[in-house]
Motif scaffolding. Structure first.
Motif, PDB file in Angstrom:
ATOM      1  N   GLY B 190      -3.354   3.519   4.732  1.00 43.09           N
ATOM      2  CA  GLY B 190      -4.915   2.896   5.237  1.00 43.09           C
ATOM      3  C   GLY B 190      -4.849   2.119   7.031  1.00 43.09           C
ATOM      4  N   PHE B 191      -5.222   2.361   8.031  1.00 51.72           N
ATOM      5  CA  PHE B 191      -5.428   1.841   9.319  1.00 51.72           C
ATOM      6  C   PHE B 191      -6.416   1.389  10.433  1.00 51.72           C
ATOM      7  CE2 PHE B 191      -1.184   4.532   8.428  1.00 51.72           C
ATOM      8  CZ  PHE B 191      -0.542   3.827   8.023  1.00 51.72           C
ATOM      9  N   ALA B 192      -6.430   0.611  10.344  1.00 53.12           N
ATOM     10  CA  ALA B 192      -7.463   0.242  11.453  1.00 53.12           C
ATOM     11  C   ALA B 192      -7.524   0.363  13.087  1.00 53.12           C
ATOM     12  CB  ALA B 192      -7.853  -1.269  11.219  1.00 53.12           C
ATOM     13  N   HIS B 193      -8.377   1.032  13.560  1.00 55.85           N
ATOM     14  CA  HIS B 193      -7.924   1.280  15.028  1.00 55.85           C
ATOM     15  C   HIS B 193      -8.534   0.623  15.745  1.00 55.85           C
ATOM     16  CE1 HIS B 193      -7.642   4.223  18.654  1.00 55.85           C
ATOM     17  NE2 HIS B 193      -7.024   4.767  17.658  1.00 55.85           N
ATOM     18  N   ASP B 194      -8.298  -0.119  16.837  1.00 57.89           N
ATOM     19  CA  ASP B 194      -9.149  -0.818  18.111  1.00 57.89           C
ATOM     20  C   ASP B 194      -9.396   0.106  18.864  1.00 57.89           C
ATOM     21  OD1 ASP B 194      -7.000  -0.442  19.280  1.00 57.89           O
ATOM     22  OD2 ASP B 194      -6.397  -2.237  19.557  1.00 57.89           O
ATOM     23  N   GLY B 195      -9.446   1.486  18.662  1.00 54.24           N
ATOM     24  CA  GLY B 195     -10.144   1.620  20.215  1.00 54.24           C
ATOM     25  C   GLY B 195      -8.807   2.497  21.176  1.00 54.24           C
ATOM     26  N   ALA B 196      -7.775   1.704  21.209  1.00 55.14           N
ATOM     27  CA  ALA B 196      -6.334   2.187  21.902  1.00 55.14           C
ATOM     28  C   ALA B 196      -5.259   2.559  20.853  1.00 55.14           C
ATOM     29  CB  ALA B 196      -6.219   1.297  22.728  1.00 55.14           C
ATOM     30  N   ARG B 197      -5.389   1.514  19.180  1.00 56.13           N
ATOM     31  CA  ARG B 197      -4.258   2.244  18.387  1.00 56.13           C
ATOM     32  C   ARG B 197      -4.169   1.104  17.559  1.00 56.13           C
ATOM     33  NH1 ARG B 197       0.883  -0.088  19.567  1.00 56.13           N
ATOM     34  NH2 ARG B 197       1.347  -0.612  17.646  1.00 56.13           N
ATOM     35  N   TRP B 198      -3.839   2.112  16.491  1.00 50.14           N
ATOM     36  CA  TRP B 198      -3.987   2.037  15.396  1.00 50.14           C
ATOM     37  C   TRP B 198      -2.676   0.098  15.051  1.00 50.14           C
ATOM     38  CZ3 TRP B 198      -7.314   5.288  13.185  1.00 50.14           C
ATOM     39  CH2 TRP B 198      -6.757   6.128  13.081  1.00 50.14           C
ATOM     40  N   HIS B 199      -3.698  -0.710  13.919  1.00 48.75           N
ATOM     41  CA  HIS B 199      -3.531  -1.512  12.803  1.00 48.75           C
ATOM     42  C   HIS B 199      -3.045  -1.081  11.496  1.00 48.75           C
ATOM     43  CE1 HIS B 199      -3.640  -4.131  16.489  1.00 48.75           C
ATOM     44  NE2 HIS B 199      -4.852  -3.233  16.794  1.00 48.75           N
ATOM     45  N   LYS B 200      -2.301  -1.248  10.838  1.00 45.19           N
ATOM     46  CA  LYS B 200      -2.430  -1.379   9.554  1.00 45.19           C
ATOM     47  C   LYS B 200      -3.067  -2.128   8.815  1.00 45.19           C
ATOM     48  CE  LYS B 200       1.708  -1.121   5.533  1.00 45.19           C
ATOM     49  NZ  LYS B 200       1.426   0.390   5.612  1.00 45.19           N
ATOM     50  N   ILE B 201      -2.925  -1.775   7.704  1.00 45.27           N
ATOM     51  CA  ILE B 201      -4.175  -1.722   6.309  1.00 45.27           C
ATOM     52  C   ILE B 201      -2.898  -2.594   5.034  1.00 45.27           C
ATOM     53  CG2 ILE B 201      -5.596  -2.943   4.996  1.00 45.27           C
ATOM     54  CD1 ILE B 201      -7.084  -0.716   6.908  1.00 45.27           C
ATOM     55  N   ALA B 202      -2.236  -3.594   5.476  1.00 42.37           N
ATOM     56  CA  ALA B 202      -1.349  -3.580   3.632  1.00 42.37           C
ATOM     57  C   ALA B 202      -2.153  -3.992   2.380  1.00 42.37           C
ATOM     58  CB  ALA B 202      -1.119  -5.017   3.836  1.00 42.37           C
ATOM     59  N   GLN B 203      -1.872  -2.932   1.783  1.00 46.04           N
ATOM     60  CA  GLN B 203      -2.080  -2.307   0.431  1.00 46.04           C
ATOM     61  C   GLN B 203      -1.482  -3.033  -0.618  1.00 46.04           C
ATOM     62  OE1 GLN B 203      -3.691   1.306   1.037  1.00 46.04           O
ATOM     63  NE2 GLN B 203      -3.374   0.165   3.348  1.00 46.04           N
ATOM     64  N   LEU B 204      -3.242  -3.991  -0.889  1.00 45.28           N
ATOM     65  CA  LEU B 204      -2.332  -5.044  -2.104  1.00 45.28           C
ATOM     66  C   LEU B 204      -2.636  -4.500  -3.393  1.00 45.28           C
ATOM     67  CD1 LEU B 204      -4.096  -7.751   0.534  1.00 45.28           C
ATOM     68  CD2 LEU B 204      -1.895  -6.427   0.169  1.00 45.28           C
ATOM     69  N   GLY B 205      -3.520  -3.091  -3.659  1.00 47.25           N
ATOM     70  CA  GLY B 205      -3.493  -2.755  -4.868  1.00 47.25           C
ATOM     71  C   GLY B 205      -2.112  -2.918  -5.887  1.00 47.25           C
ATOM     72  N   GLY B 206      -2.453  -2.152  -6.064  1.00 41.38           N
ATOM     73  CA  GLY B 206      -0.922  -1.276  -6.978  1.00 41.38           C
ATOM     74  C   GLY B 206      -1.381  -0.032  -7.562  1.00 41.38           C
ATOM     75  N   VAL B 207      -0.710   0.520  -8.962  1.00 41.21           N
ATOM     76  CA  VAL B 207      -1.023   2.023  -8.944  1.00 41.21           C
ATOM     77  C   VAL B 207      -0.754   1.034 -11.019  1.00 41.21           C
ATOM     78  CG1 VAL B 207      -0.153   3.798  -9.835  1.00 41.21           C
ATOM     79  CG2 VAL B 207      -0.057   2.892  -7.896  1.00 41.21           C
ATOM     80  N   VAL B 208      -2.028   1.727 -12.098  1.00 39.58           N
ATOM     81  CA  VAL B 208      -1.762   1.468 -12.777  1.00 39.58           C
ATOM     82  C   VAL B 208      -1.811   3.071 -13.801  1.00 39.58           C
ATOM     83  CG1 VAL B 208      -3.257   0.638 -14.886  1.00 39.58           C
ATOM     84  CG2 VAL B 208      -2.833  -0.199 -13.000  1.00 39.58           C
ATOM     85  N   LEU B 209      -0.893   3.488 -14.471  1.00 37.76           N
ATOM     86  CA  LEU B 209      -0.595   4.573 -14.979  1.00 37.76           C
ATOM     87  C   LEU B 209      -0.806   4.468 -16.965  1.00 37.76           C
ATOM     88  CD1 LEU B 209       0.892   5.695 -12.940  1.00 37.76           C
ATOM     89  CD2 LEU B 209       2.495   6.741 -14.243  1.00 37.76           C
ATOM     90  N   GLY B 210      -1.632   4.701 -17.468  1.00 34.89           N
ATOM     91  CA  GLY B 210      -1.899   5.181 -18.703  1.00 34.89           C
ATOM     92  C   GLY B 210      -0.390   5.326 -19.884  1.00 34.89           C
ATOM     93  N   ASP B 211      -1.164   6.070 -20.982  1.00 37.21           N
ATOM     94  CA  ASP B 211       0.346   5.924 -21.782  1.00 37.21           C
ATOM     95  C   ASP B 211       0.253   7.888 -21.414  1.00 37.21           C
ATOM     96  OD1 ASP B 211       0.358   3.629 -22.651  1.00 37.21           O
ATOM     97  OD2 ASP B 211      -1.083   3.650 -24.463  1.00 37.21           O
ATOM     98  N   ASP B 212       1.196   8.149 -21.920  1.00 32.98           N
ATOM     99  CA  ASP B 212       1.790   9.351 -22.641  1.00 32.98           C
ATOM    100  C   ASP B 212       1.664  10.568 -21.227  1.00 32.98           C
ATOM    101  OD1 ASP B 212       2.360   9.553 -25.145  1.00 32.98           O
ATOM    102  OD2 ASP B 212      -0.002   9.026 -25.636  1.00 32.98           O
ATOM    103  N   VAL B 213       1.381  10.237 -19.866  1.00 33.47           N
ATOM    104  CA  VAL B 213       1.270  10.334 -18.600  1.00 33.47           C
ATOM    105  C   VAL B 213       2.603  11.634 -17.558  1.00 33.47           C
ATOM    106  CG1 VAL B 213       1.130   9.744 -16.009  1.00 33.47           C
ATOM    107  CG2 VAL B 213      -0.580   9.094 -17.767  1.00 33.47           C
ATOM    108  N   GLU B 214       2.943  12.308 -17.496  1.00 31.97           N
ATOM    109  CA  GLU B 214       4.044  12.678 -17.299  1.00 31.97           C
ATOM    110  C   GLU B 214       4.034  12.633 -15.364  1.00 31.97           C
ATOM    111  OE1 GLU B 214       6.217  15.525 -19.572  1.00 31.97           O
ATOM    112  OE2 GLU B 214       7.353  16.190 -18.187  1.00 31.97           O
ATOM    113  N   VAL B 215       4.839  12.788 -14.748  1.00 27.74           N
ATOM    114  CA  VAL B 215       4.659  13.192 -13.313  1.00 27.74           C
ATOM    115  C   VAL B 215       6.047  13.735 -12.751  1.00 27.74           C
ATOM    116  CG1 VAL B 215       4.888  11.491 -10.753  1.00 27.74           C
ATOM    117  CG2 VAL B 215       3.137  10.727 -13.210  1.00 27.74           C
ATOM    118  N   GLY B 216       5.779  14.616 -12.017  1.00 25.20           N
ATOM    119  CA  GLY B 216       6.706  15.955 -11.746  1.00 25.20           C
ATOM    120  C   GLY B 216       7.475  15.674 -10.209  1.00 25.20           C
ATOM    121  N   SER B 217       8.609  16.239 -10.373  1.00 20.63           N
ATOM    122  CA  SER B 217       9.630  16.203  -9.438  1.00 20.63           C
ATOM    123  C   SER B 217       8.782  15.391  -7.546  1.00 20.63           C
ATOM    124  CB  SER B 217      10.328  17.230  -9.171  1.00 20.63           C
ATOM    125  OG  SER B 217      11.287  17.856 -10.598  1.00 20.63           O
ATOM    126  N   CYS B 218       9.069  14.597  -7.090  1.00 25.13           N
ATOM    127  CA  CYS B 218       9.146  14.835  -5.625  1.00 25.13           C
ATOM    128  C   CYS B 218       7.261  13.986  -6.028  1.00 25.13           C
ATOM    129  CB  CYS B 218       9.508  16.205  -4.928  1.00 25.13           C
ATOM    130  SG  CYS B 218      11.037  16.227  -4.916  1.00 25.13           S
TER     131      CYS B 218
END
Lengths: 346, 346, 346
Positions: B190-218
């Motif tokens: 997430g970035f905001a553009h000022d017409g010339a360059r990017w400004h970072k939007i800090a990512q203030l949310g999180g991640v929530v995984l339920g039960d029995d979730v599987e996530v693969g390599s990489c």
């Protein structure tokens, strides 16, 4: 989500920081950011896109960032300024709990080689490795489990999240942000074939990242075969991106997730590549090119503009009929031309 | 492959575990699983797909899992039950050498911050890092080299293989399985553009995984910009998958390898995305949508069913002719319409 | 880039190493490799592609690798031999500063389980983990932060760069090169559905890599469900590649970046898959198949040759018109056939 460790500010402080016109109680204290819809009374919201104007009347936010011409419509306190989205970006960094953490110093479990040069207030996290000949600028943060290969240099203010790998001889500018799992400087994919088998071409070049570069989780930027792979200033790279050896990316370009760029291709400045875009090797994209998601680019693009390939999803039954016709397309075109000719001839 | 440390069972024990009808010697001891074709006389095989019926007469397996109506055809002992594929899944977990390992405790080389809360029988492997404020439920396994960021919570019975990164403030349900190299909670793009360059939007949310979730390599699941990225219960995610900020995935959905989902898209329950599928941002896929491999979805899908895009591979010489015609397709269609009109007119 | 630690050689030494005919000063000392264009007077260049013949007259290289028939055109010293590209590969390895480093032994911060068997001159880097039952052949290098899972075997002369994960029970041949962030032996993606939810199928097979295999940064090779995933000898795999369970890749094949191969597919010998290619599951590709970048293969290929799918990028405005016609393609074909029929009939 308001993080438990988020700093708090008064609306007056925010107005000063953002150079905004505050209409409302300057002493009111807020502790986070949210959308117009989700904001609680201790949060600031923003209106940067007319699509969300409908959420303005019902917002419970403490204050809203918006442009002066919408000010009258705002049911709560407001911070008026020209570019509310840029202001949201600035506030997001202010409320970022990571940004306000004190640097942690060198963790006793980290392995820092003798002779590595560390600037002021550098943090090296637990289980990290900093090899011989490395230079870390002031306020660099090396996260837990990171490995910084021999002779690499990382500029002041850069932050490497956990488990980042920077291989040997890589040069990274100031204020870089490297996310977990990314790899900067793995070997490019180079082999010579003798008619029967492959012979490795050692990748003797390096990788040079400019200032203000961000690289997403699990992305990889390979080192050059002879010269360097070069990423310009203010280039933003999302997660799962692959950049092959000797690629050059111009300043201010942005690459969305899962982009793949083959060897020696040059991307201009201010380019934007959508998610999953693939660029063949040895191409040139001029400044100001945008490529939409999952497009395949096999020829150089020498004119700024928006480019696309592929076709969008449809119901499988319909797709099957059309996809099979694609294999007949040349035949269809020839038959059409014959018909046209016979029509004219008749 | 029968692993040297695999546990062994008698056919009688297996029949009881699976609630199956055993026809054969209940005392016979078996030490693994294999296909009908490859099974040795100390292994159990299964017949779950009629395509493999031809392998049944010649099998050397100790016993075969199959449905009662095929029982008479089986040349060896058999375990009859309604769903042999489910039974195969259950047996595979029984024979898994990892499942029977005793938990290893906290390895002396691990760095566990003071104040982290660890449940009963938790294992933290060598060189792992558990930061401040983390909560690990009972019987959680944190593999070697993993980093668990500050204030994250991982539910009981979850297993993180080696070199997994969980960033700060992530919430993971019970019985999750996270494979090596995956990253949960890196910044969204997430970035905001000022017409010339990017400004970072800090990512203030999180991640929530339920039960029995599987996530693969990489694979990578990015944290939300304001609200959270949310993965439902029983969601299965393969290797090399990228899930952007604020995506929501409904319960029981499955994502094959190399899928990429752009920001804020919502995928329903019981969806299946084939390998390499790309979803644009801000879309909605309703429950029960299947998308076939490498399709690009740029519009919301509001009706369950199977969807596709793209075209299959053909010989390059044929493909070149057709692909060039694709660029003329609109022209061809207009010419066809003209011909039709002139034909009717004539 | 000439690395500060690069070894130096005389032209005479190089001629002997390469079995080349030297025309020039045998005592001249050189310290690196570069292109004809970029070479400085202490570097060797090469001419392996006629496209670069134009750079020969102006080169400042100390000497040039080229074929005898071009020798007379060379303005500087020359090393004549039949295959200059192979010679370049050989020289690149000679000048590789990594190759000449002395092995570092077992770093005190590494955790090597009792009973692991280590050959002669093995190096295990800082923060690495070698689990119980592992066998490392002579001169294996395990980089910083790597994890080698229980009972895995790695053949002599193999090098694992930093932060590589090898899961339990994996077999790797001799002289393998595994780049940072890659994962060998994570679980394949296997689940049985009971009509309501997923049940994990434990992945009981392993991964077997032949000799001389290279695996790029952040690539993943999943373990088999029952039998093994098998990668042949001299197979070269680029970065960000995903290989699913029970895939087999024949000797000498090469897979470019971002390739994805679904379960149980068999790729023959001497195959080449371009960047981003996707292969569906349970297919067979015979020996000598080449697939161009980003193609989707959903059917077996039983004849050697070059295969392709997809369409190249064009301007977005033009693309929109054509892409919409793709959804009408079956209809267009039917209308054309009707016109042809009515034409013949009239």
């Amino acid at each position: 989500m308001t993080h438990p460790d988020s700093p708090t500010f008064t609306l007056g402080e925010l107005a000063e920081q953002l150079d905004a016109r505050l209409v409302g109680d300057a002493g009111r204290r807020v502790s986070g950011l949210a959308t117009l819809r989700d904001a609680t009374p201790d949060q600031v919201a923003f209106l940067a896109n007319r699509a969300y104007f409908k959420d303005l009347p019902g917002t419970r936010a403490a204050a809203v960032l918006l442009t002066p011409e919408l000010g009258e419509e705002c049911p709560v306190a407001r911070l008026e300024l020209a570019n509310p989205y840029l202001a949201y970006a600035a506030l997001s960094r202010l409320f970022d709990p990571l940004a306000s953490r004190a640097p942690g110093g060198i963790h006793p479990s980290a392995v820092v080689a003798e002779g590595a040069r560390l600037g002021e207030r550098v943090e090296v996290g637990p289980q990290a490795v900093v090899e011989a000949g490395v230079t870390l600028g002031d306020e660099v943060v090396v996260g837990p489990g990171c490995v910084i290969g021999a002779d690499s240099r990382i500029g002041a203010g850069s932050r490497l999240h956990a488990n980042v790998t920077v291989c040997h001889g890589v040069v990274i500018g100031e204020r870089a942000i490297l996310h977990s799992g990314c790899v900067i400087g793995g070997d490019g994919f180079g082999f010579a074939h003798d008619g029967a088998r492959w012979h490795k071409i050692a990748q003797l070049g390096g990788v040079v990242l400019g200032d203000d570069v961000e690289v997403g989780s699990c992305s990889s930027i390979d080192r050059g075969a002879l010269g360097d792979t070069v990423i310009g200033n203010d280039v933003k790279i999302d997660s799962q991106v692959q950049i092959a050896h000797n690629v050059q990316i111009g300043d201010h370009s942005a690459l969305a997730g899962c982009v793949g760029i083959a060897g020696s291709t040059r991307v201009g400045k201010h380019c934007m590549l959508g998610g999953g875009v693939g660029l063949s090797g040895h191409l040139t994209l001029c400044d100001g090119v945008q490529v939409t998601g999952m497009s395949l680019v096999t020829n150089s693009i020498l004119e700024p503009g928006v480019y696309s390939s592929g076709t969008g999803a449809m119901k499988n039954a319909q797709w099957r009929k059309n996809a099979v016709r694609f294999k007949q397309l040349d035949d269809l075109a020839k038959r059409l031309a014959r018909l046209e000719k016979s029509g004219r001839g008749g």
